[in-house]
Design a protein around this motif. Structure first.
Motif, short mmCIF file in Angstrom:
data_model
loop_
_atom_site.label_atom_id
_atom_site.label_comp_id
_atom_site.label_asym_id
_atom_site.label_seq_id
_atom_site.Cartn_x
_atom_site.Cartn_y
_atom_site.Cartn_z
N LEU A 180 5.26 -2.06 14.41
CA LEU A 180 4.08 -2.49 13.58
C LEU A 180 3.87 -1.54 12.42
CD1 LEU A 180 1.71 -3.61 16.57
CD2 LEU A 180 2.40 -4.93 14.61
N LEU A 181 3.94 -0.11 12.84
CA LEU A 181 4.21 0.96 11.85
C LEU A 181 5.08 1.01 10.76
CD1 LEU A 181 3.09 3.98 14.41
CD2 LEU A 181 1.39 2.73 12.91
N LYS A 182 6.26 0.56 11.14
CA LYS A 182 7.30 0.49 10.02
C LYS A 182 6.70 -0.49 9.18
CE LYS A 182 12.20 0.67 9.24
NZ LYS A 182 13.51 1.16 9.77
N ASN A 183 6.41 -1.75 9.78
CA ASN A 183 6.20 -2.81 8.53
C ASN A 183 4.63 -2.58 7.92
OD1 ASN A 183 8.28 -4.78 8.88
ND2 ASN A 183 7.99 -5.09 10.97
N LEU A 184 3.96 -1.63 8.35
CA LEU A 184 2.64 -1.18 7.84
C LEU A 184 3.41 -0.27 6.48
CD1 LEU A 184 -0.18 -0.72 7.12
CD2 LEU A 184 -0.06 1.12 8.86
N ASN A 185 4.20 0.57 6.76
CA ASN A 185 4.86 1.44 5.69
C ASN A 185 5.42 0.58 4.63
OD1 ASN A 185 3.82 3.81 6.44
ND2 ASN A 185 5.61 4.03 7.72
N ARG A 186 6.36 -0.54 5.21
CA ARG A 186 6.94 -1.47 4.06
C ARG A 186 5.99 -2.12 3.53
NH1 ARG A 186 8.06 -6.97 4.56
NH2 ARG A 186 9.76 -7.77 3.82
#
Length: 149
Positions: A61-67
């Motif tokens: 979730l956090l990685k896709n938030l950054n993406r």
């Protein structure tokens, strides 16, 4: 007739190590993660397989938030996520995951909804878990603090 080549698959490798009476460690990327793999023993305080799986969803979730922050662009000053995994004993399996993603942002609700849609649509770990059990979550936002005049 056109032919297309299949997309290359990304491969991830981790290595786990333990001894019958010793601690376990998982090597992933350049990190060593301690893991509780003891059976019928007091908890070690290290994450076990269930916590590591829940942590994978949090990281997804956090990685896709950054993406999404880069692609949309979506502005936020900080993010925090809590994930809860539910499991049953017989047969042993996870039955669901819930999450709450808390963002400090001034983005309007329609952009937050779009972000949430993208998190669910493009998350590899999210989609893998959602294919086998219920995954539900929400985004809670707080505006950034205002600077004193």
């Amino acid at each position: 007739m056109s032919t297309s080549t299949p997309q290359a698959r990304t491969t991830y490798r981790v290595r786990g190590r333990t001894t019958p009476d010793g601690p376990a460690h998982i090597e992933a990327a350049d990190q060593t993660i301690p893991a509780d793999t003891a059976w019928a023993q007091p908890a070690t305080g290290q994450p076990g397989p269930a916590e590591l799986l829940a942590a994978s969803l949090a990281a997804c979730l956090l990685k896709n938030l950054n993406r999404s922050g880069k692609l949309l662009p979506f502005r936020y000053t900080s993010a925090e996520v809590d994930v809860v995994a539910q499991r049953q004993d017989t047969p042993p399996k996870f039955t669901g995951f819930t999450y709450e993603l808390r963002l400090v942002t001034n983005e309007p609700q329609r952009r937050i909804d779009l972000l949430h849609h993208n998190l669910r649509r493009y998350g590899t770990v999210y989609n893998t878990l959602a294919a086998t059990c219920d995954v539900q979550g929400r985004i809670v936002t707080t505006p950034p603090p205002t600077e004193p005049s």
